[in-house]
Design an enzyme around this catalytic site. Structure first.
Site, short mmCIF file in Angstrom:
data_model
loop_
_atom_site.label_atom_id
_atom_site.label_comp_id
_atom_site.label_asym_id
_atom_site.label_seq_id
_atom_site.Cartn_x
_atom_site.Cartn_y
_atom_site.Cartn_z
NE ARG A 163 -3.68 -2.44 2.97
CZ ARG A 163 -3.58 -3.96 3.08
NH1 ARG A 163 -1.96 -3.55 3.65
NH2 ARG A 163 -4.34 -4.12 3.65
CE LYS A 179 -6.90 -2.00 5.44
NZ LYS A 179 -7.32 -1.18 4.12
NE ARG A 232 -3.90 -3.36 -1.21
CZ ARG A 232 -2.54 -4.42 -0.16
NH1 ARG A 232 -1.67 -4.23 -0.28
NH2 ARG A 232 -3.99 -4.81 0.58
CG HIS A 259 -5.90 -8.15 0.64
ND1 HIS A 259 -6.07 -9.17 -0.95
CD2 HIS A 259 -6.31 -7.29 0.74
CE1 HIS A 259 -5.92 -8.44 -1.24
NE2 HIS A 259 -5.91 -7.07 -1.14
CE1 TYR A 316 -7.18 -13.95 -11.79
CE2 TYR A 316 -8.35 -15.59 -10.44
CZ TYR A 316 -7.95 -15.02 -11.62
OH TYR A 316 -7.99 -16.09 -12.61
#
Length: 209
Positions: A40, A78, A156, A179, A189
């Site tokens: 990120r 995060k 990304r 993720h 995807y």
């Protein structure tokens, strides 16, 4: 769960065009890492040399540069899944080695105004980089590569899509990009592979026609 726009990844030729356009840019290594590792923006701007082990070929994602209450601050990633160890393929190791050499020269040339923060991708005076400056850099590279309105974050998504296209298991891709949920990986995807679905259905139509 975040909602993703349809078809926001780059093709392999487009990704190569990005790297070609960025080749002589001071942030070339940043674009290599964004495409190859799916880091990120905040993770790239928060990356320190102390988090990178070029000999062992790996880096640790342990902090992110974010604007909090109007100020740039280093924060923890995060989610717990965002904190991760990522292996570095040779293309990334080579780009980082070259980047480190250039940064040493840049620091030597600007020693009077340089403030060392140990960052891999700092501003031109060593301080944390303003995200707007990266946005401007990406705007110029995007234009040179002929990509229209592609966002930096789409690099990304490109990493996710290309890895899955290469047959990498979804859970491995999820761990690489950090993720929190494999559904996020597969949602990107599913959206990005609309053209693949179109080709598949055209083949089916041809077979039945």
């Amino acid at each position: 769960m975040p909602k993703y726009k349809v078809n926001r990844g780059l093709t392999v030729p487009q990704a190569r065009a990005v790297l070609k356009a960025a080749r002589d840019h001071r942030l070339y290594a940043l674009y290599v890492l964004a495409l190859c590792l799916g880091l990120r923006r905040g993770e790239l701007l928060g990356l320190r040399w102390a988090d990178v082990d070029l000999e062992a070929g790996k880096l640790e994602v342990v902090q992110s540069l974010q604007r909090v209450a109007g100020r740039l601050q280093f924060v923890r990633p995060k989610t717990s899944d965002s904190e991760r160890t990522v292996p570095l393929p040779p293309i990334c190791v080579e780009a980082l080695r070259e980047h480190r050499r250039k940064q040493f020269a840049e620091r030597s040339n600007r020693w009077e105004e340089w403030t060392e923060h140990g960052l891999v991708f700092p501003s031109r005076c060593g301080t944390p980089m303003e995200p707007d400056n990266l946005r401007r850099s990406w705007g110029a590279i995007r234009e040179a590569a002929g990509l229209g309105e592609m966002r930096f974050h789409d690099l990304r998504h490109t990493c996710v899509t290309l890895l899955l296209n290469l047959g990498v298991p979804p859970q491995v891709v999820r761990d690489i990009v950090g993720h929190s949920d494999i559904e996020v990986t597969m949602t990107i995807y599913a959206h990005a592979s609309l053209d693949d679905k179109r080709i598949a259905l055209r083949k089916l139509g041809d077979a039945l026609g």
